[in-house]
Design a protein around this motif. Structure first.
Motif, short mmCIF file in Angstrom:
data_model
loop_
_atom_site.label_atom_id
_atom_site.label_comp_id
_atom_site.label_asym_id
_atom_site.label_seq_id
_atom_site.Cartn_x
_atom_site.Cartn_y
_atom_site.Cartn_z
N PHE A 12 0.70 -1.38 0.15
CA PHE A 12 0.45 0.24 -0.57
C PHE A 12 0.87 1.10 -0.24
O PHE A 12 2.46 1.28 0.64
CB PHE A 12 -0.77 0.07 1.47
N GLY A 13 0.26 2.08 -0.85
CA GLY A 13 0.80 3.15 -0.90
C GLY A 13 2.53 3.12 -2.18
O GLY A 13 2.67 2.14 -2.78
N ASP A 14 3.83 4.06 -1.66
CA ASP A 14 5.05 3.71 -1.87
C ASP A 14 5.89 2.53 -2.07
O ASP A 14 5.81 1.72 -0.83
CB ASP A 14 6.28 4.83 -1.84
N ASP A 15 6.44 1.86 -2.86
CA ASP A 15 7.42 0.66 -2.23
C ASP A 15 8.66 1.42 -2.02
O ASP A 15 8.86 2.31 -2.64
CB ASP A 15 7.42 0.00 -3.98
N VAL A 25 9.14 14.79 -5.99
CA VAL A 25 8.90 16.72 -6.79
C VAL A 25 8.15 17.03 -5.41
O VAL A 25 6.91 16.16 -5.01
CB VAL A 25 8.22 16.68 -7.44
N ALA A 26 8.29 18.45 -4.47
CA ALA A 26 6.71 18.40 -3.48
C ALA A 26 6.44 19.59 -3.82
O ALA A 26 6.96 21.18 -4.68
CB ALA A 26 7.74 18.60 -2.35
N MET A 29 6.09 13.98 -4.70
CA MET A 29 5.86 12.55 -5.40
C MET A 29 6.53 11.77 -5.32
O MET A 29 7.10 12.90 -5.50
CB MET A 29 4.55 13.93 -6.50
N ASN A 30 6.50 10.58 -5.65
CA ASN A 30 7.39 10.11 -5.75
C ASN A 30 8.05 9.67 -7.70
O ASN A 30 7.27 8.78 -8.37
CB ASN A 30 7.94 9.31 -5.13
N ALA A 31 8.58 10.41 -8.40
CA ALA A 31 8.56 10.14 -9.80
C ALA A 31 9.83 8.89 -10.04
O ALA A 31 10.58 9.03 -9.18
CB ALA A 31 8.74 11.45 -10.64
#
Ligand SMILES: [Zn+2]
Length: 512
Positions: free
Chosen positions: A304-307, A343-344, A336-338
């Motif tokens: 759930f959420g980011d890896d 990027v925030a 945000m995790n690209a």
């Protein structure tokens, strides 16, 4: 060279091939994508009737079998932009089963349909021409039963069989438009690279007409396969609520849906889906399949959420256990995790962008000078951040939105030969307001010890039975959204604001 306007008129004129009814108008975008070649070919193209839509297909000069190659070419790009494939054999087998159940009922049962689960918390689903369908695990987490997932898959199959992508833009689905937010120009190409964040893979949204058509076809496929078509509207309501909650968490107008969200790329409403159901005139299955328990059992244990392998966004914190560092951004910024940077963004145009660079020097000031070579740099200073040597400097950045003031910060990573790089950006007249928050973020950057890194475990979605005495507050405690946890829990579990918990019910919770 012809102007855009000329091209458009030209295409519409030639597009009138005079066979069949309901010829879709060729969009200007499609013309521009294909250029004059498309216009010329369109004039020569036959007008085969699409058995799914009954419309004469004006996708040109190609037939649906040509779509397969397009899908194969675009799929790796799409997947890379959305976290790569999520490997879970049990879950994969389950969604494959949903797909296989519906394929025989489509007008093109011989297409090589395939589902990939994308390893991202973003909530979306994509169809590429020729049958490649992508579901994000963020979307799978929101669904409460198999029929809801079947509704999404069927809708995506509708886009495939109606050849909407092909109609839309010829070939390219994942348009690499470069920087959407900031087309930054500095004297330094490396800085420009970091400043030019934005949509890496810019996904075009479908038109409302295409959405209605995909829903009609989707209702057709799912009802023929025995699924409860109402799942399409119940899930759409959940997805709409999720998009609005997401916007509120970002401090945005709830109607301003994130561009990556399914509600942006597939603009639909419950009313339109109900209209599609009537238009589909599909017979309701006698004993429709919903399959709640089987579905919930299958997604239990899903990330759930980011890896963590890609770094974790935990509210205002970013933690990367593999690269062993962490930092915090001020309230109002959304992390945000690209794939290549973090990027925030702040709704008022400020941003904090972070990435890593290879370095031959251990001295951050030396590194910063090299990194910013060619840019107009002001006030380069050495500072110390949580015991680490660091360097900072101010610079001006030209962006599509006008001039931006930027502050660069560099410090060594836990791994030798790498530097952690930050760029703090804001419009010049607003920089002062963000300055203090930028400083707090700078001084929050720290390395994690190996022991701390080992403690960062991924969040997992677990399905559990409600016991007497359980509260929403208690069951939602494992979610990573702080004061939004209650609402998120209700959303995940189809609970309205005033709904209470019932002992014995299965609910989704989030835990380490
Ligand atoms: Zn759609």
């Amino acid at each position: 060279m012809a102007s855009r306007h000329d091209l458009h008129d030209h295409a519409v004129h030639h597009g009138a091939c005079g066979c069949g009814l309901g010829l879709p108008r060729l969009s200007r975008r499609a013309v521009l994508a294909g250029g004059m070649a498309a216009v010329a070919a369109a004039g020569l193209a036959g007008c085969a009737q699409n058995p799914a839509t009954g419309r004469s297909s004006f996708t040109g000069f190609s037939d649906i079998s040509d779509d397969v190659a397009v899908g194969r070419r675009e799929h790796p790009k799409l997947l890379e932009a959305f976290g790569g494939a999520y490997e879970d054999r049990r879950l994969q087998a389950y969604v494959d089963g949903i797909l296989r159940r519906m394929v025989p009922y489509t007008e093109y049962p011989d297409l090589p349909y395939e589902i990939t689960i994308a390893n991202t918390p973003i909530v979306n689903a994509f169809a590429l021409p020729g049958g490649k369908i992508t579901l994000t695990r963020g979307l799978l987490a929101m669904a409460s039963n198999e029929a809801e997932v079947a509704g999404v898959v069927a809708h995506e199959m509708g886009h495939v069989t109606a050849r909407h992508s092909a109609e839309r833009q010829g070939a390219g689905m994942v348009a690499q438009l470069g920087a959407v937010l900031l087309g930054a120009v500095t004297g330094s190409s490396e800085i420009a690279n970091l400043a030019s964040f934005g949509a890496q893979a810019y996904l075009q949204s479908y038109s409302r007409e295409q959405e209605l058509e995909a829903d009609m076809l989707g209702v057709r496929y799912m009802t023929r396969a025995g699924y409860d078509p109402d799942a399409m509207t119940t899930f759409l309501a959940t997805l709409g609520d999720q998009a609005r909650l997401d916007a509120r968490m970002m401090g945005r107008d709830p109607a301003a849906v994130d561009q990556y969200n399914i509600m942006a790329t597939h603009p639909r409403s419950v009313e339109r889906v109900q209209q599609a159901m009537q238009l589909a005139e599909a017979a309701r299955p006698a004993d429709p399949v919903v399959a709640r328990e089987a579905y919930l059992n299958t997604i239990s244990g899903m990330l759930f959420g980011d890896d963590p392998e890609q770094g974790l966004v935990l509210g205002q914190r970013f933690v990367h256990p593999d690269l062993r560092f962490a930092y915090e951004v001020p309230d109002g910024f959304r992390l945000m995790n690209a794939p290549d940077k973090v990027v925030a963004q702040h709704p008022e145009g400020a941003a904090i962008v972070m990435d890593m660079g290879a370095s031959r020097t251990d001295d951050p000031a030396d590194y910063l000078r090299g990194w910013m070579r060619g840019a107009r740099v002001m006030n380069l200073e050495r500072i110390r951040v949580n015991g680490l040597p660091a360097a900072t400097a101010a610079l001006q950045v030209q962006s599509r939105q006008g001039p931006m003031r930027a502050q660069a910060v560099v410090l060594p990573a836990a791994q030798r030969g790498r530097m952690i790089r930050f760029l703090f950006l804001a419009p010049p007249n607003a920089f002062g307001r963000f300055d203090e928050g930028f400083r707090r973020t700078t001084y929050s950057i720290r390395h994690l010890s190996p022991a701390e890194a080992a403690e960062v475990e991924p969040l997992r979605l677990l399905v559990t039975e409600v016991r007497p005495g359980d509260t929403v507050r208690g069951l939602s405690a494992g979610l990573p959204y702080g004061r939004w946890n209650d609402e998120w829990f209700r959303l995940l579990n189809d609970m309205q604001l005033n709904d209470g918990l019932r002992p014995g019910d299965m609910v989704k919770i989030v835990a380490r």
